[in-house]
Design an enzyme around this catalytic site. Structure first.
Site, PDB file in Angstrom:
ATOM      1  N   THR A  11     -71.620  12.429 -23.695  1.00  0.00           N
ATOM      2  CA  THR A  11     -72.844  12.544 -24.104  1.00  0.00           C
ATOM      3  C   THR A  11     -73.018  13.914 -25.145  1.00  0.00           C
ATOM      4  O   THR A  11     -72.557  14.769 -24.945  1.00  0.00           O
ATOM      5  CB  THR A  11     -74.018  13.283 -22.767  1.00  0.00           C
ATOM      6  OG1 THR A  11     -75.122  13.620 -23.234  1.00  0.00           O
ATOM      7  CG2 THR A  11     -73.086  14.290 -22.025  1.00  0.00           C
ATOM      8  N   ASP A  60     -75.225  15.723 -25.501  1.00  0.00           N
ATOM      9  CA  ASP A  60     -76.142  17.189 -25.030  1.00  0.00           C
ATOM     10  C   ASP A  60     -75.265  18.109 -24.355  1.00  0.00           C
ATOM     11  O   ASP A  60     -75.860  19.308 -24.589  1.00  0.00           O
ATOM     12  CB  ASP A  60     -77.068  16.524 -23.882  1.00  0.00           C
ATOM     13  CG  ASP A  60     -78.285  15.599 -24.363  1.00  0.00           C
ATOM     14  OD1 ASP A  60     -78.404  15.805 -25.503  1.00  0.00           O
ATOM     15  OD2 ASP A  60     -78.673  14.954 -23.404  1.00  0.00           O
TER      16      ASP A  60
END
Length: 325
Positions: free
Chosen positions: A129, A131
């Site tokens: 990811t 993030d």
């Protein structure tokens, strides 16, 4: 312990650069260990529907440098319900799959854990990811590439900001986690960085701009994580203009952050974690994530990856001189 002769791999949730490198490592490590490998197309949606393809070493040739995911990805509403997961487990059993590796983020790990808890399917997760919000690993696959992609945009925007003596509000991804905004904000020399974890008032933002103006500064870069201010960068910019009466521009970098060729760091990290995931599965481990802490490969219970919140580096935000308010 009975040897595991057939494993599957899927990618799920938002794509991130390096997923293909992780898939490649999973396939080649499994084959070297004597296991056959099946690719699941379209994540948990494909797992329910039985969208399986055999993978060989040749299948994953020439993908380490590519962005996106060759296995495709999706977000499955059906899999969120117990009945959908029962269908997925039936597909797994019907195909003779003995273990599953999932590459993705928080939602992917919840899904893997549920498959193990409800149906006993051996699972291992690989954190993929942009993030970088997963506990138990210093970095997630894709974060470094996304940061460099956003930074390249910020560097170019700074050129035009300086040319026009203008304020730019730049919004980057990060609904619940400000790691990406902090990374690119500090590296890009932003005057202000806003992240969800640290509330910053309009007064503080305006105060920083006014202080810069008193020092003779004529252009500014303000980096805003998408979840740091209600309404995003656009709403913040409008509020600042109403308060100070200064012109501004807003640039939302958007999904370009997810694409593109992964950096060397992400390719290497993905390869290490993909290999570690297979080795863990073949050794009898399950319901865990393969991560890397301080350069050392670790296995972390999947439940811990979301129950323990990964802290942001607040020392980075202090570099801007803006504190919580």
């Amino acid at each position: 312990m009975k040897p595991m002769r057939h494993i599957a791999v899927l990618t799920s949730g938002g794509d991130s650069p390096g997923m293909n490198a992780a898939t490649r490592a999973v396939v080649r490590t499994a084959i070297a260990g004597g296991s056959g490998v099946t690719g699941v197309l379209r994540g948990f949606t494909g797992l329910i529907a039985g969208e399986f393809v055999p993978l060989t070493a040749r299948s994953v040739s020439n993908i380490i440098q590519t962005g996106g995911t060759v296995l495709k990805t999706s977000r499955s509403e059906e899999f969120m319900h117990r009945e959908g997961r029962a269908k997925a487990a039936a597909s797994i059993r019907g195909a003779g799959i003995e273990g599953l590796i999932g590459i993705g983020g928080d939602g992917t790990f919840h899904g893997l854990h549920a498959l193990f808890a409800e149906h006993g399917v051996p699972v291992i997760g690989v954190p993929g990811t942009i993030d970088n919000d997963i506990h138990g690993t210093d970095f997630t696959v894709g974060f470094d590439t996304a940061a460099n992609t956003a930074l390249e945009s910020i560097d170019k925007i700074r050129d035009t900001a300086a040319s026009h003596d203008r304020i730019f509000f730049i919004e980057v991804m990060g609904r619940n986690c400000g790691a990406l905004a902090l990374e690119v904000g500090v590296a890009g020399g932003a005057e202000v960085i806003l992240v969800p974890e640290v509330p910053v008032s309009l007064d503080s933002v305006c105060g920083a701009l006014e202080e810069g103006h008193r020092r003779g500064k004529t252009s500014y870069i303000i980096v805003v994580a998408e979840g740091a201010h209600e309404g995003g960068a656009q709403t913040l910019a409008e509020a600042v203009k109403e308060r100070l009466g200064i012109d501004y521009r807003v640039s939302i970098i958007g999904h370009v952050q997810r694409g593109g060729a992964p950096t060397a760091f992400d390719r290497t990290l993905a390869s290490r974690l993909g290999r570690a995931a297979v080795e863990a599965l073949l050794a009898g481990e399950t319901d865990k994530m393969a991560g890397a802490l301080c350069g050392r490969l670790v296995l972390v219970p999947l439940v811990e990856t979301w129950e323990k919140k990964k802290p942001v580096d607040l020392d980075l935000i202090r570099l801007t001189g803006i504190t919580s308010s």
